[in-house]
Enzyme design. Structure first.
Site, short mmCIF file in Angstrom:
data_model
loop_
_atom_site.label_atom_id
_atom_site.label_comp_id
_atom_site.label_asym_id
_atom_site.label_seq_id
_atom_site.Cartn_x
_atom_site.Cartn_y
_atom_site.Cartn_z
CG HIS A 185 -5.69 -2.35 0.57
ND1 HIS A 185 -4.79 -2.47 -0.47
CD2 HIS A 185 -5.12 -1.49 1.46
CE1 HIS A 185 -3.73 -1.69 -0.22
NE2 HIS A 185 -3.91 -1.10 0.94
CB SER B 205 -0.91 -0.08 1.23
OG SER B 205 -1.91 0.88 1.19
CG ASP C 284 -6.66 -4.02 -2.86
OD1 ASP C 284 -7.44 -3.06 -2.66
OD2 ASP C 284 -5.44 -3.96 -2.60
#
Lengths: 395, 395
Positions: free
Chosen positions: B365, B165, B332
């Site tokens: 995610h 991320s 995600d």
């Protein structure tokens, strides 16, 4: 036929507009028993009508509104009115819900904040605004109150009950609660029930409202407060999720508000999408009642068409006697096409007549409100068929 | 080899854990010039290390954390510690980031709230907490400060810089800012830049924090306040969007907290997902600094790898000299596989060596933090190759 006319005030009036409309109000004194077990002793419903009811009253269409909607679906309230009703794209002469053919009824639901009895109305027992003491409502309560409005207007059977999103849930509930009182059920961008993600977004929105200190445990009106910032955040959450990622990207991309990017300049609002969202949140929080927002989202969360049919939508739909049109939009991720296909599948398995179209659109859930050629064509064709069935008194 | 051992306090210690770890702290007195134009005169970075640095210092790996992460990535701080570090699934003996082979460095980024200098630290110029006066940081500032930490530890070149991320954005920036100081760049569930939708969610989260009256324009610490409810709402928004719809559905469905549904019972918290979200929001708001949350989300929003390369990621990546591993997760939707494929495409067009795997996962995610067999296998195989290149002094 001219494509537009000039009305007395000099404003140009498109030929496909219903023109200037005036809301009406109906008072109901017969107590309404609610799904929550409580009873509403008396209530008012505000509504608008467009077009003319034919002699045998067979051409009436009911519009059910969504989360933040209201009775003002088409036309303008005054010549200077800047914005038309929320579904003006689809209601009017020559439009899918053709007011040359149909008598259209559009109301503000019970619990609303645009004139119908709701949390911001005065509770007759206390003389103060209901606030958070207003009863929790379910979709079926709305359907029951809408049936009483139909009685009042002398409408025995709707040619169609039509709604998008939460409005589509009302349309489906109509088909089960009053199977003989509608001939067509038009369900747009809706679902048999919300997903956990949808509930989670609604919960976060409610949390934003109730944790605003100006919420005053739901009695802000009495204290002359308003949880504006909480409601603004709630609206921002809704707004993002009603648009698609792609739609937001097309509309704003990563455009900077100033047009240039300067590291070192500390701006509060740097991206276009930020300023748009803040504007949307602020505008909404000045015009919508926070308790109504909570009430409407809870009705959404609780809606579960098949709950009392042993959780079997096929069993539920076997009670319907109308025809169905289902529409969904490809980029809608809160009420995804998959959710509409579940409805279609259940209807087919219940041997009910159903038409379904999945409309290509980049605009997410909001697509049901926006102009789109294929959406218009499909919707128009279906409604044209509905009109053809009604008596020819009105042309 | 036994699969677990009992440590002195009697707690069972899995054989693949790094065990009890103690954070360290490094003070930097050389001013750091920031992307925003301001300078940080002095600062502290808190970090942990796992495994041993080999003689030629070729086996060091840097872990870059995401939005709400910190230095405590693996092991436990005390025998009674209930939860291990945030990436304990992937760091430890025999795990993909194998501490029998690598010397792992994990820090709390500048601007953080877990010991490194940030908005809740004392501003030496005023003697008061920085609060909202703390400089705005960009990903490149973190990379520069991390390079100084590497200098301090005597690490000339990382075997790998790894992050998920926002951490993946730091890893990519490392590859461009210090091309000679890393041999591998592992980018998990990341993107070249955020989409408008991602920015919109971050903006709503920030709005929830700053509109909480206890935010006090960012100086809540001085006034002994804390915008807890705003931060809780911000975290709830994050939490929903880091999980997939399917993941939330599997975890909670529409399960009611009481196990039964009774219309008429007015419960504040009715669905499991509501109580889960409220718990998550409350817990987080008691342990994370709101100004840090704002700072981290802004760094995310502004990150745009190719901005100064004429918006051409191929031109940007042509400066890299390391190998890349890219990983993404099918469900995600905030850092969708498509965003990783954009990175892979740019790397290929820039003639850079890249491996890519798209991992099947229903967990959204958050999948980058969670156990998953294929993820583990791919990650392990790649890191095993990285380890094979390093000198064999440490085994």
């Amino acid at each position: 036929m001219p494509s537009e006319t000039v009305n007395p005030s000099g404003q140009i009036q498109p030929a496909d507009s219903v023109g200037i409309v005036t809301p009406q109000s109906a008072r109901f004194d017969r107590p309404l028993e609610l799904a929550c077990g409580r009873t509403l002793r008396e209530y008012t419903l505000v509504y608008e009508t467009y077009g003319e009811l034919n002699a045998d009253k067979s051409n009436a269409v009911l519009i059910c509104h969504a989360l933040s909607g209201h009775h003002h679906a088409a036309g303008r309230h005054s010549p200077g009115d800047k914005r038309p009703g929320w579904w003006d794209n689809y209601i009017g002469p020559g439009k899918p819900i053709d007011t040359d053919k149909f008598f259209v009824v559009s109301l503000n639901n019970l619990g609303g904040c645009h004139g119908s009895t709701g949390p911001s109305s005065i509770n007759p027992d206390t003389g103060k605004p209901w606030g958070r003491d207003f009863p929790i409502l379910r979709v079926r309560d709305w359907v029951h109150s809408q049936a009483r409005l139909a009685d009042l207007l002398g409408i025995e059977q709707w040619a169609a009950v039509i709604g998008g999103s939460l409005g589509g849930m009302q349309a489906m509930r109509w088909a089960l609660e009053y199977p003989d009182r509608l001939r067509h059920c038009v369900v747009i961008a809706s679902a048999l029930k919300l997903s956990a993600q949808n509930i989670a977004f609604n919960e976060t929105a409610r949390q934003a409202i109730t944790s605003d200190p100006d919420f005053c445990d739901g009695h802000y009106l009495e204290r002359e407060k308003l949880p504006r910032s909480g409601l603004a955040v709630a609206r921002m959450i809704g707004h993002i999720t009603y648009l698609s990622d792609d739609g937001l990207g097309r509309k704003f991309g990563r455009e900077l508000r100033s047009g240039t990017f300067e590291q070192g300049v500390e701006e509060e609002v740097e991206f276009q999408v930020q300023s748009y969202l803040r504007y949307q949140g602020d505008t909404f929080s000045g015009s919508f009642d926070p308790n109504t927002y909570i009430l409407m989202t809870r009705a959404l969360d609780y809606f579960d068409l098949a709950r009392e049919y042993d959780h079997d939508p096929v069993a539920a739909f076997s009670h319907a006697r109308c025809r169905f049109l289902l529409l969904s939009f490809t980029s809608d991720w809160r009420f995804a096409p998959q959710r509409s296909r579940e409805i279609v599948d259940a209807l087919i398995r219940a041997n009910q007549p159903v038409s379904y179209a999945e409309i290509e659109s980049p605009m997410g859930h909001d697509a049901f409100l926006l102009p789109s050629e294929r959406y218009r064509r499909v919707f128009f064709a279906y409604m044209n068929g509905v009109a053809a069935e009604t008596a020819p008194e009105v042309n």
